[in-house]
Every structure is written in C-alpha cells, then in structure tokens.
Enzyme design. Structure first.
Site, PDB file in Angstrom:
ATOM      1  N   ARG A 275      -7.447  31.592  -6.598  1.00 46.20           N
ATOM      2  CA  ARG A 275      -7.389  30.480  -7.625  1.00 46.20           C
ATOM      3  C   ARG A 275      -6.484  29.573  -7.104  1.00 46.20           C
ATOM      4  O   ARG A 275      -5.404  29.589  -6.406  1.00 46.20           O
ATOM      5  CB  ARG A 275      -6.723  31.237  -8.784  1.00 46.20           C
ATOM      6  CG  ARG A 275      -7.710  32.010  -9.703  1.00 46.20           C
ATOM      7  CD  ARG A 275      -7.057  32.710 -10.656  1.00 46.20           C
ATOM      8  NE  ARG A 275      -7.777  33.464 -11.487  1.00 46.20           N
ATOM      9  CZ  ARG A 275      -8.524  34.700 -11.450  1.00 46.20           C
ATOM     10  NH1 ARG A 275      -7.847  35.624 -10.222  1.00 46.20           N
ATOM     11  NH2 ARG A 275      -9.155  35.340 -12.098  1.00 46.20           N
ATOM     12  N   LYS A 276      -6.862  28.067  -7.379  1.00 44.34           N
ATOM     13  CA  LYS A 276      -5.734  27.206  -7.026  1.00 44.34           C
ATOM     14  C   LYS A 276      -4.751  26.955  -8.183  1.00 44.34           C
ATOM     15  O   LYS A 276      -5.417  26.450  -9.095  1.00 44.34           O
ATOM     16  CB  LYS A 276      -6.397  25.776  -6.805  1.00 44.34           C
ATOM     17  CG  LYS A 276      -5.590  24.557  -6.459  1.00 44.34           C
ATOM     18  CD  LYS A 276      -4.763  24.714  -5.169  1.00 44.34           C
ATOM     19  CE  LYS A 276      -3.908  23.478  -4.922  1.00 44.34           C
ATOM     20  NZ  LYS A 276      -2.833  23.621  -6.048  1.00 44.34           N
ATOM     21  N   ARG A 277      -3.616  26.949  -8.147  1.00 43.55           N
ATOM     22  CA  ARG A 277      -2.710  26.645  -9.223  1.00 43.55           C
ATOM     23  C   ARG A 277      -1.976  25.245  -8.809  1.00 43.55           C
ATOM     24  O   ARG A 277      -1.741  25.147  -7.812  1.00 43.55           O
ATOM     25  CB  ARG A 277      -1.686  27.796  -9.259  1.00 43.55           C
ATOM     26  CG  ARG A 277      -1.931  28.927  -9.652  1.00 43.55           C
ATOM     27  CD  ARG A 277      -1.074  30.469  -9.432  1.00 43.55           C
ATOM     28  NE  ARG A 277      -1.565  31.565 -10.189  1.00 43.55           N
ATOM     29  CZ  ARG A 277      -2.517  32.292  -9.722  1.00 43.55           C
ATOM     30  NH1 ARG A 277      -2.971  32.111  -8.334  1.00 43.55           N
ATOM     31  NH2 ARG A 277      -2.764  33.593 -10.264  1.00 43.55           N
TER      32      ARG A 277
END
Length: 419
Positions: free
Chosen positions: A150-152
C-alpha cells in the site's frame, strides 16, 4: 551511474564526502575515500559508460586521504581493481562499477564506526521511486515475484540507532525529526532485540489525515504522539546489494522479535504474477483510502537517493490528476538526452512557475521545436494559452504539480506547424 554515489568528481578523481571526527586533542580530522581510473600512466575521465562497459587495459584505483586541521594530508596506498565481479551473470559489474561499490562499502563502514560522538550521524538518504504508473517488464523476468505494498500519503522517515544507543529518525532530505517520542521510545525497545546496524525505512502516517497535517505533526518539536511509523523496507549500509525479497524476510523477522508495538508497523506485502494483479491491488488500496500502490523488484538492491537518484527497482501506481495551467515560457532539459529538448514553463495563480514535459512529442520533435521556436513566435502563438497538464500530486510545500506532463492545449494547436 555516477549520481548513485555520494560525492563529486574533480580533476577526473571522484571523492566521497569527508567523514569528520575529532582527535583526542580536540582538533577536527577528516577522512576521504576516492576513486580514479588509470590507463597505463594516465588518469581517465570517469564516465557513466564505464559502469556498463569496460575500458580495455584500464584499472580502477581506490585510495584514502586523512588530515587533521593545520596538519599535512596523508594519502594511503592505492587498492587496484582489475576486474569486475559476477562476470557473465545478470548482476555482473565492470572494473569501475566494482571499484565504486567497494569504495562505497568502505565509506559506509567508516561512517558507521565514527557515528558515535563526532559524526555525520550515519544518515543515508532513502531509496526513491523512478517509475510512475509503469511496471518494467524486468520485474517479472526473475523467478521471484514482485512485491506490492500500500502507498500511504505520508512523510518519509528512516530510523537508525546511534553509537550512544539513542534513536535517530530523519527525513528524505536528512533532516532530523526532533519530536515523535512515542515512536522513538518503541524503536529503542525494538533495537534491544535486533541488529543495531539495521536502518528501518518507512513513512510517518495517520490514516485519513491529509499530508499537510501529517507534515506539521512530523516536524513539530512538541510531540503530539499521534503519528505512526509504517516500515516498508530495511537495509544495512555495508550490504546495499542485498535483494529486496531477502530484506523483506529479514524485516518480518525483526517485527517478530517484539509483537506488542503500538506505533510501529510492518507494511503488508503482496506477491504478484503480472501487471493486472498490481492494478487490481492499486484499485483496492485506493478504495480503502490509500494513495495507491508501490511495486518492488524482488531482486533489486537498496539504492540510496544520493544526489536525488531515483531507483529503477521501484514503481509507484496511483491515479493521475489533471488541470489547465497558463503557458508563459519555454526552456530545455539540463542533461542527458533532455538537453536541447523543449520543455514548457507554466505559471500558477500565485506566480510560481514550474516546468512541464510534453507527453505526446517525440524527442526529435522536441529538439526541432527548441531549435526553431523563437521568442517572437512563442509570444505570437503560444504565450498565455491554457495547457492541459497531467500530474501525480501537488507539492505540499509549494503547490507546484509534481511529475507534470503536458497532454495538449485546451484549444487545438499544432505546435509543429508554428515553426
């Protein structure tokens, strides 16, 4: 390839940044490691081509310089590198590339030894993403599947333990975060159970909070104890060639050592077989409220972002934004194949300017445009026109579109007909 390494080239000799310390008498001492390429008795200019192709009969030499203020410079004997390593394999190195890797290893080892009381504190800039919305085919050519995370949309942070046992938490630009005591306290507990030499690479984040708020909390000197540290990678300064999949395995082992952490988390990994799987995960992550996805080449090394170097072993997947901006000028690229290729300059309502790369023009067209477009022609046909621009996001500091690419003009204009 030179820009992958810290330091600078002067008179055909590449020197890494000085590592400074203090003598027992209180004087400042400096240690510098350098690389030069010799062809018989001549020092050759070091070029990027030498990192992929050997120069016949050339050898690389590594040497160090040491001096104390007001004292003479002591130069060590040279270590000669006469051949690369892993010849015939995918990860083969040339003589020059191997010399730089050896020098970097010695540089990091020396920096780590000096990291205690009088040092640059061992800050190594984190690895940066090169590919945007493109996953290179090479990611799928090895037996090991690429990794998706996941890209936060948070603030990049790297953690390491200092020689005195304290925790250093620093930014992408090597600025120390002075607060974040809740995270540092847990990091200190974690480092009791793991290799003290490891760097933890991640992001300061709190779900559903905007980046501007997160950045404010991260840089605050008064600790609010709200942010969390999401760790997505780890590395050792003297083992940067360790492949990504092995680093992830070690990171999992690290978090198994202490499972009651509240503010520090290991980012979840997903293995994929093809690009479609990555795109499905990206869509899922966006629905969950995240920015997108990061794809990691499983066999890729850890490549620090020295001199703003962006690693080809990382890809970022996220939705593109677009908007119209006023065209006010043009310029050219500064290096490589972009030198002499036209770039558009747009202006924001607050008068800040930014450069935009034409998306649908070939390099041949961009070269021709820059050579033939005059200020008079630009003012007559293009100045003040609205340009549709695709971009990844707005800079939280400046509001300028990042990774901006010009799709076309709002009103139909064939720029090649102007010249």
């Amino acid at each position: 390839m030179l820009n992958q390494f810290p330091g600078q080239l002067s008179n055909n000799v590449f020197c890494f940044p000085p590592i400074e310390s203090e003598t027992k008498s209180g004087k400042k001492a400096s240690w510098i490691i350098c690389v030069q390429v010799m062809h018989h008795n001549t020092i050759l200019p070091i070029t990027d081509e030498m990192f992929s192709t050997d120069v016949k009969d050339a050898v690389a030499e590594i040497f160090t310089k040491f001096f104390v203020e007001e004292g003479a410079v002591r130069i060590s004997k040279t270590t000669r590198v006469t051949e690369g390593k892993n010849l015939g394999k995918k990860n083969a190195t040339t003589v020059v590339h191997q010399a730089f890797k050896d020098a970097l290893s010695k540089y990091n080892r020396h920096a780590r030894q000096k990291r205690g009381a009088h040092t640059n504190r061992g800050m190594i800039p984190p690895m940066l993403v090169k590919h945007f919305n493109i996953i290179p085919k090479t990611f799928f050519e090895d037996e090991t599947d690429p990794i998706v995370q996941r890209k936060r949309n948070g603030v990049r942070a790297v953690a390491c333990q200092q020689g005195d046992g304290s925790i250093l938490l620093y930014s992408r630009t090597e600025k120390e975060f002075l607060g974040l005591d809740n995270i540092k306290k847990e990091l200190k507990q974690l480092y009791l159970f793991i290799d003290v030499r490891v760097y933890l690479d991640g992001e300061l984040y709190l779900h559903h909070k905007p980046l501007q708020w997160i950045a404010g909390q991260a840089n605050a000197k008064v600790d609010s104890s709200e942010l969390h540290f999401y760790v997505f990678d780890c590395f050792w300064s003297d083992q940067l060639q360790m492949p990504s999949n092995k680093r992830q395995q070690l990171l999992t082992n690290i978090f198994k050592q202490k499972e009651d952490l509240i503010f520090i988390h290991q980012v979840e990994n997903f293995s994929i077989k093809d690009e479609d799987e990555a795109l499905r995960l990206k869509t899922q992550f966006i629905k969950e409220g995240y920015e997108g996805a990061i794809v990691r080449n499983a066999n890729g090394p850890y490549e620090p972002g020295y001199n703003n170097y962006h690693s080809p072993h990382l890809a970022k997947l996220k939705p593109l934004l677009d908007a119209e901006f006023i065209l006010v000028d043009y310029t050219q690229g500064k290096k490589g194949k972009d030198l002499g290729a036209i770039l558009w300059v747009c202006e924001l309502p607050n008068k800040k300017r930014f450069v935009v790369t034409p998306k649908h023009l070939t390099y041949a067209d961009r070269y021709a445009l820059f050579q033939k477009l005059t200020p008079a022609l630009f003012k007559k046909h293009l100045y003040g026109k609205e340009l549709t621009v695709e971009y990844a996001e707005l800079s939280p500091k400046t509001g300028i579109p990042l990774q901006a690419r010009a799709v076309g003009f709002r009103e139909p204009i064939n720029v090649l007909e102007i010249i």
